[in-house]
Write a protein that holds these residues in place. Structure first.
Motif, PDB file in Angstrom:
ATOM      1  N   LEU A  12       0.828  -1.199   0.000  1.00  0.00           N
ATOM      2  CA  LEU A  12       0.000   0.000   0.000  1.00  0.00           C
ATOM      3  C   LEU A  12       0.870   1.260   0.000  1.00  0.00           C
ATOM      4  N   ARG A  13       1.947   1.248   0.773  1.00  0.00           N
ATOM      5  CA  ARG A  13       2.881   2.389   0.780  1.00  0.00           C
ATOM      6  C   ARG A  13       3.577   2.522  -0.579  1.00  0.00           C
ATOM      7  N   PRO A  47      -3.408  10.536  -5.956  1.00  0.00           N
ATOM      8  CA  PRO A  47      -3.151   9.542  -4.892  1.00  0.00           C
ATOM      9  C   PRO A  47      -4.264   9.500  -3.849  1.00  0.00           C
ATOM     10  N   GLN A  48      -4.746  10.667  -3.453  1.00  0.00           N
ATOM     11  CA  GLN A  48      -5.807  10.707  -2.442  1.00  0.00           C
ATOM     12  C   GLN A  48      -7.090  10.061  -2.958  1.00  0.00           C
ATOM     13  N   ARG A  49      -7.471  10.356  -4.203  1.00  0.00           N
ATOM     14  CA  ARG A  49      -8.684   9.766  -4.774  1.00  0.00           C
ATOM     15  C   ARG A  49      -8.544   8.255  -4.931  1.00  0.00           C
ATOM     16  N   ALA A  50      -7.397   7.807  -5.395  1.00  0.00           N
ATOM     17  CA  ALA A  50      -7.180   6.371  -5.616  1.00  0.00           C
ATOM     18  C   ALA A  50      -7.185   5.608  -4.291  1.00  0.00           C
ATOM     19  N   LEU A  51      -6.514   6.129  -3.282  1.00  0.00           N
ATOM     20  CA  LEU A  51      -6.486   5.436  -1.986  1.00  0.00           C
ATOM     21  C   LEU A  51      -7.866   5.426  -1.340  1.00  0.00           C
ATOM     22  N   ALA A  52      -8.628   6.486  -1.520  1.00  0.00           N
ATOM     23  CA  ALA A  52     -10.009   6.502  -1.005  1.00  0.00           C
ATOM     24  C   ALA A  52     -10.849   5.432  -1.708  1.00  0.00           C
ATOM     25  N   ALA A  53     -10.657   5.278  -3.015  1.00  0.00           N
ATOM     26  CA  ALA A  53     -11.386   4.252  -3.771  1.00  0.00           C
ATOM     27  C   ALA A  53     -11.001   2.853  -3.290  1.00  0.00           C
ATOM     28  N   ILE A  54      -9.715   2.645  -3.020  1.00  0.00           N
ATOM     29  CA  ILE A  54      -9.260   1.342  -2.528  1.00  0.00           C
ATOM     30  C   ILE A  54      -9.909   1.040  -1.180  1.00  0.00           C
ATOM     31  N   ARG A  55      -9.883   2.002  -0.267  1.00  0.00           N
ATOM     32  CA  ARG A  55     -10.503   1.783   1.058  1.00  0.00           C
ATOM     33  C   ARG A  55     -11.998   1.490   0.913  1.00  0.00           C
ATOM     34  N   ARG A  56     -12.660   2.250   0.077  1.00  0.00           N
ATOM     35  CA  ARG A  56     -14.109   2.066  -0.120  1.00  0.00           C
ATOM     36  C   ARG A  56     -14.408   0.678  -0.706  1.00  0.00           C
ATOM     37  N   GLU A  57     -13.675   0.292  -1.720  1.00  0.00           N
ATOM     38  CA  GLU A  57     -13.922  -0.989  -2.390  1.00  0.00           C
ATOM     39  C   GLU A  57     -13.506  -2.189  -1.547  1.00  0.00           C
ATOM     40  N   MET A  58     -12.538  -2.007  -0.672  1.00  0.00           N
ATOM     41  CA  MET A  58     -12.126  -3.116   0.196  1.00  0.00           C
ATOM     42  C   MET A  58     -13.244  -3.511   1.144  1.00  0.00           C
ATOM     43  N   GLU A  92      -8.960 -13.020  -5.524  1.00  0.00           N
ATOM     44  CA  GLU A  92      -8.479 -11.675  -5.802  1.00  0.00           C
ATOM     45  C   GLU A  92      -9.658 -10.766  -6.122  1.00  0.00           C
ATOM     46  N   TRP A  93      -9.492  -9.520  -5.780  1.00  0.00           N
ATOM     47  CA  TRP A  93     -10.523  -8.517  -6.005  1.00  0.00           C
ATOM     48  C   TRP A  93      -9.895  -7.418  -6.841  1.00  0.00           C
ATOM     49  N   VAL A  94     -10.451  -7.176  -8.016  1.00  0.00           N
ATOM     50  CA  VAL A  94      -9.987  -6.091  -8.860  1.00  0.00           C
ATOM     51  C   VAL A  94     -10.764  -4.846  -8.449  1.00  0.00           C
ATOM     52  N   ILE A  95     -10.030  -3.880  -7.940  1.00  0.00           N
ATOM     53  CA  ILE A  95     -10.619  -2.638  -7.448  1.00  0.00           C
ATOM     54  C   ILE A  95     -10.520  -1.610  -8.565  1.00  0.00           C
ATOM     55  N   PRO A  96     -11.647  -1.241  -9.171  1.00  0.00           N
ATOM     56  CA  PRO A  96     -11.607  -0.329 -10.313  1.00  0.00           C
ATOM     57  C   PRO A  96     -11.286   1.103  -9.893  1.00  0.00           C
ATOM     58  N   PHE A  97     -10.516   1.768 -10.747  1.00  0.00           N
ATOM     59  CA  PHE A  97     -10.250   3.193 -10.559  1.00  0.00           C
ATOM     60  C   PHE A  97      -9.754   3.749 -11.884  1.00  0.00           C
ATOM     61  N   GLY A  98     -10.525   4.616 -12.470  1.00  0.00           N
ATOM     62  CA  GLY A  98     -10.143   5.196 -13.755  1.00  0.00           C
ATOM     63  C   GLY A  98     -10.085   4.130 -14.832  1.00  0.00           C
ATOM     64  N   ALA A  99      -9.050   4.196 -15.671  1.00  0.00           N
ATOM     65  CA  ALA A  99      -8.907   3.269 -16.790  1.00  0.00           C
ATOM     66  C   ALA A  99      -8.353   1.915 -16.355  1.00  0.00           C
TER      67      ALA A  99
END
Length: 103
Positions: free
Chosen positions: A15-16, A35-46, A67-74
């Motif tokens: 994650l780091r 980075p902030q938007r992507a990490l927020a999406a990861i936390r939400r989708e987890m 495995e879980w594919v966490i969508p973000f953008g393209a």
């Protein structure tokens, strides 16, 4: 009944590293809140793992490794995890789909 979701030390390192990758990408493209938007999406989708880990794709002969594919953008992030017992999920790795070592 929900599942408790834990990250291994290796997944926390991932994650780091992922955050560093996102910062580099943000600098290249001038999208400084990426980075902030992507990490927020990861936390939400987890949170899906808290209620529906069995809906994620199997990755081996062991039906509890998924495995879980966490969508973000393209593209997105792939979380590798194992369902442990009836109430626990252990995330062992996180990879951005555009990283060189992501298969």
């Amino acid at each position: 009944m929900g599942f408790a979701v834990y990250l291994t030390p290796e997944a926390r390192d991932d994650l780091r590293r992922l955050e560093d990758f996102l910062v580099e990408t943000a600098l290249e493209h001038g999208d400084f809140d990426l980075p902030q938007r992507a990490l927020a999406a990861i936390r939400r989708e987890m949170r899906v793992l808290e209620s529906n880990p069995y809906t994620c794709r199997k990755v081996s002969a062991n039906p509890l490794e998924r495995e879980w594919v966490i969508p973000f953008g393209a593209c997105g992030t792939v979380a590798l995890f194992e369902i442990v017992g009836s109430d626990e999920v252990i995330v062992s790795a996180l990879r951005h789909q555009r990283e060189d070592d992501c298969h």
